[in-house]
Design a protein around this motif. Structure first.
Motif, PDB file in Angstrom:
ATOM      1  N   ASP A  28       0.809  -1.228   0.000  1.00 22.77           N
ATOM      2  CA  ASP A  28       0.000   0.000   0.000  1.00 22.77           C
ATOM      3  C   ASP A  28       0.836   1.269   0.000  1.00 22.77           C
ATOM      4  O   ASP A  28       0.404   2.293  -0.532  1.00 22.77           O
ATOM      5  CB  ASP A  28      -0.927  -0.009   1.225  1.00 22.77           C
ATOM      6  N   GLU A  29       1.985   1.217   0.638  1.00 21.34           N
ATOM      7  CA  GLU A  29       2.832   2.414   0.758  1.00 21.34           C
ATOM      8  C   GLU A  29       4.275   2.040   0.416  1.00 21.34           C
ATOM      9  O   GLU A  29       4.797   1.037   0.925  1.00 21.34           O
ATOM     10  CB  GLU A  29       2.793   2.972   2.185  1.00 21.34           C
ATOM     11  N   HIS A  30       4.912   2.846  -0.428  1.00 20.91           N
ATOM     12  CA  HIS A  30       6.320   2.656  -0.783  1.00 20.91           C
ATOM     13  C   HIS A  30       7.112   3.891  -0.342  1.00 20.91           C
ATOM     14  O   HIS A  30       6.766   5.014  -0.726  1.00 20.91           O
ATOM     15  CB  HIS A  30       6.491   2.480  -2.295  1.00 20.91           C
ATOM     16  N   SER A  66       8.231  10.819   0.651  1.00 16.52           N
ATOM     17  CA  SER A  66       8.374   9.438   0.197  1.00 16.52           C
ATOM     18  C   SER A  66       9.705   9.190  -0.493  1.00 16.52           C
ATOM     19  O   SER A  66      10.163   8.041  -0.561  1.00 16.52           O
ATOM     20  CB  SER A  66       7.242   9.073  -0.776  1.00 16.52           C
ATOM     21  N   ARG A  88       4.783  10.385   9.374  1.00 16.41           N
ATOM     22  CA  ARG A  88       4.140   9.769   8.210  1.00 16.41           C
ATOM     23  C   ARG A  88       3.005   8.905   8.730  1.00 16.41           C
ATOM     24  O   ARG A  88       3.203   8.067   9.617  1.00 16.41           O
ATOM     25  CB  ARG A  88       5.141   8.919   7.429  1.00 16.41           C
ATOM     26  N   PHE A 120      -0.142   6.151   8.419  1.00 14.03           N
ATOM     27  CA  PHE A 120      -0.549   4.973   7.671  1.00 14.03           C
ATOM     28  C   PHE A 120      -1.935   4.529   8.131  1.00 14.03           C
ATOM     29  O   PHE A 120      -2.246   4.559   9.328  1.00 14.03           O
ATOM     30  CB  PHE A 120       0.427   3.815   7.872  1.00 14.03           C
ATOM     31  N   THR A 156       0.051  -2.378   4.283  1.00 10.68           N
ATOM     32  CA  THR A 156       1.350  -3.009   4.066  1.00 10.68           C
ATOM     33  C   THR A 156       2.313  -1.945   3.555  1.00 10.68           C
ATOM     34  O   THR A 156       2.026  -1.265   2.561  1.00 10.68           O
ATOM     35  CB  THR A 156       1.249  -4.154   3.048  1.00 10.68           C
ATOM     36  N   VAL A 157       3.431  -1.785   4.252  1.00  4.82           N
ATOM     37  CA  VAL A 157       4.371  -0.698   3.984  1.00  4.82           C
ATOM     38  C   VAL A 157       5.718  -1.290   3.581  1.00  4.82           C
ATOM     39  O   VAL A 157       6.245  -2.177   4.264  1.00  4.82           O
ATOM     40  CB  VAL A 157       4.554   0.200   5.219  1.00  4.82           C
ATOM     41  N   ARG A 178       9.573  -4.801   4.772  1.00  3.63           N
ATOM     42  CA  ARG A 178       8.120  -4.604   4.724  1.00  3.63           C
ATOM     43  C   ARG A 178       7.538  -4.928   6.090  1.00  3.63           C
ATOM     44  O   ARG A 178       8.032  -5.808   6.799  1.00  3.63           O
ATOM     45  CB  ARG A 178       7.469  -5.511   3.677  1.00  3.63           C
ATOM     46  N   PHE A 199       6.400   7.281  12.595  1.00  2.00           N
ATOM     47  CA  PHE A 199       5.346   6.599  11.844  1.00  2.00           C
ATOM     48  C   PHE A 199       4.093   6.578  12.708  1.00  2.00           C
ATOM     49  O   PHE A 199       4.109   6.082  13.831  1.00  2.00           O
ATOM     50  CB  PHE A 199       5.750   5.162  11.506  1.00  2.00           C
TER      51      PHE A 199
END
Length: 599
Positions: free
Chosen positions: A369-371, A440, A475, A477, A482-483, A548, A575
């Motif tokens: 979901d997040e990069h 990012s 950041r 979430f 899923t990061v 991840r 985070f």
């Protein structure tokens, strides 16, 4: 992380205490209770009496031992002159983010002559973790081991006969608060520890007027298996660890089991824990165990060579074995202090062993979901808040550390988690440091690992890349996202490795490499079959590491380099994980005795 609405508070309190009660009452789970008294004592080493801040008069501090599923209660009594927090490094803190102990992230410091009680459980984790102060550089002396044993009493390897903590730490003869302050305003490579210690013993490589310091001594019996629970509690360095005449079988790291492999050298990064098995199968004699700090070579700034050693001593040494009784113990051959390849291959050998399978692994194999692509390095800022200045080592500017060219500023007025719950500003006053989202990607692409960027000189290749800004970076979430994070170590003003630690979550380490990360080819090297789970990843010197994790623990979680000088200089972010859809996935309200901020 989330904004918790006040009308839900009563229900959340009930749920919170229900969680604690079920942990204590279910099965054989117990409440493990400690009182930590933080005060200052004088300790004598190297011909000097040094005033140090410790817990219960001990260096290292008391061990916290529990069984998986237990509830831990620690009453902290602060009799020191400093504000204190204790971070339970690697404990997942499921729905107990308020107890994480990250100063100005999850709580304000516990002020002198006040108390606070930490409450959390240790479910779903087995192995070695550790606790330490998370305010300033005081963790150099405020730390201790956490041992979580399996409730079944069995391990996925032959049960050891004896378990032995081996804490690698530093002995400082400087004011640690001032040391931290020095780094926060630009760094000073004159601030170094006086010695290295194994379990608080400096070892016989250090002396006072010719009288050697005491060694840590491990008495062993032939044929028995010893589990060495290694903790790197040092502020500055990664360490190589060896025991002369013995092989070591790696079985765990960061309270997660690993597929066993045998080696003669362990690389333990700052903040990392490694569990190894050692069989006492050598000829009965005396053998040195040794811990040696590594560091990048010149042109990086150099610190002194730090090494300490203890003794493994067999119980059945023959009386006529003069080679054992009259000579020094056998010393292991250590890697070179500038060897950064051995650690690369050591950490590359770690693979996961999850008995019964890991429920999160199928999710991280699927959609991401997040990069995030996070560059780790150093830059500079102008003194006196100027907008332009001379750089390249000029006194008009000072060095900072960064993630994606933003240097983290610890909040001024209240902790991140408290501000989210109660509302209010993190940084107050005119000209306050901004609160911003963690980018990012870095603001510009370049050859991140070009060695020509290391020297800090006027007109150098690095000078145009130096400008860095300061912000309190977060950041956010969504719950259960899923990061993927790719950490890229750089050569900007230094080429060190970076031990990156994430609070509140374990993550899967998928791959590592040297040079610049290339998504088009490096993603093919990801281990999605049996990756190790960690809470601290050693990002290689001039290289990268990909991880991840599933953001399934509501709260505000600190992400930072575990080298103290990097963290103090700003290599950090927060985070934030949102609440889930149910009470069971919602962060409860803070405890009533949560410390208040005074600054």
């Amino acid at each position: 992380m989330c904004k918790i609405m006040p009308p839900m508070a009563a229900g959340l309190v009930v749920f919170f205490f229900a969680v604690l009660f079920s942990a204590a009452a279910g099965g054989d789970a117990a409440v493990v209770e400690h009182t930590f008294v933080v005060n200052q004592v004088r300790m004598r080493h190297l011909c000097n009496d040094t005033l140090v801040t410790v817990v219960n008069g001990q260096f290292p501090g008391p061990a916290l031992e529990a069984t998986e599923g237990d509830t831990v209660v620690v009453h902290l009594v602060n009799q020191s002159p400093y504000g204190i927090t204790i971070h339970w490094h690697g404990v997942k803190q499921r729905l107990t983010c308020w107890a994480d102990g990250a100063g100005m992230i999850t709580q304000c410091p516990i002020q002198p002559n006040t108390t606070f009680t930490y409450r959390f459980d240790v479910s779903g984790q087995e192995g070695t973790l550790w606790w330490h102060s998370h305010v300033s550089a005081l963790r150099a002396t405020l730390h201790g081991i956490i041992v979580i044993r399996p409730r079944s009493g069995s391990y996925p390897f032959p049960k050891p006969d004896v378990e032995v903590p081996v804490i690698i730490g530093e002995w400082w003869q400087r004011d640690l608060v001032k040391v931290d302050k020095n780094f926060s305003i630009g760094g000073s490579f004159d601030d170094n520890p006086a010695a290295i210690a194994i379990n608080g013993k400096l070892g016989d490589l250090y002396n006072c007027s010719g009288v050697a310091e005491d060694n840590f001594v491990l008495d062993v019996e032939p044929g028995k298996t010893y589990m060495l629970r290694l903790v790197n509690a040092a502020l500055f360095s990664e360490y190589y660890f060896k025991v002369a005449g013995h092989k070591l079988t790696v079985v765990g790291a960061d309270a997660n089991y690993l597929k066993p492999f045998t080696t003669d050298v362990i690389a333990v990064a700052a903040g990392e824990t490694i569990d190894v098995l050692m069989v006492a199968d050598a000829p009965p004699c005396r053998y040195y165990m040794a811990a040696l700090a590594n560091q990048p070579p010149v042109p990086d700034p150099q610190i002194p060579v730090f090494v300490s050693r203890g003794v493994v001593q067999y119980s059945n040494i023959p009386k006529d074995a003069k080679n054992c009784t009259e000579k020094s113990p056998l010393m292991p051959v250590m890697p070179d202090q500038h060897d950064t390849i051995t650690t690369f291959y050591f950490h590359g050998n770690l693979t996961g062993l999850q008995p019964g399978g890991n429920p999160l692994l199928p999710q991280v194999r699927g959609r991401v979901d997040e990069h995030l692509f996070l560059t780790l390095g150093k830059g500079s800022m102008c003194t006196n808040n100027k907008t332009s200045c001379k750089r390249g080592g000029n006194p008009e500017s000072f060095e900072v550390a960064y993630i994606n060219n933003v240097s983290f500023h610890l909040p001024d007025t209240t902790a991140v988690l408290q501000a989210r719950y109660y509302g209010g500003k993190l940084n107050g006053g005119r000209g306050a440091v901004p609160v911003q989202d963690l980018p990012s990607r870095p603001p510009r692409a370049f050859n991140f690992t070009d060695p020509a960027l290391i020297p800090v000189v006027p007109g150098g290749k690095m000078e145009e890349l130096e400008p860095t800004r300061k912000a309190t970076m977060t950041r956010r979430f969504a719950y259960n996202a899923t990061v993927e994070v790719v950490f890229q170590s750089t050569a900007t003003m230094q080429s060190d490795s970076n031990p990156m630690h994430l609070h509140g979550h374990d993550f899967f380490v998928l791959a590592q490499g040297h040079g610049n990360y290339d998504a088009t080819k490096d993603v093919r090297s990801y281990n999605l079959v049996d990756p190790p789970m960690k809470n601290t990843v050693q990002v290689p010197r001039l290289g990268w590491a990909a991880i991840r994790f599933v953001a399934d623990n509501p709260g505000a979680w600190f992400l930072h380099c575990h080298f103290e000088f990097h963290m103090a200089m700003g290599m950090a972010a927060v985070f934030e994980v949102d609440n889930g859809p149910t009470l069971e996935t919602t962060l409860p309200p803070p405890p009533s005795d949560l410390p208040k901020c005074t600054r």
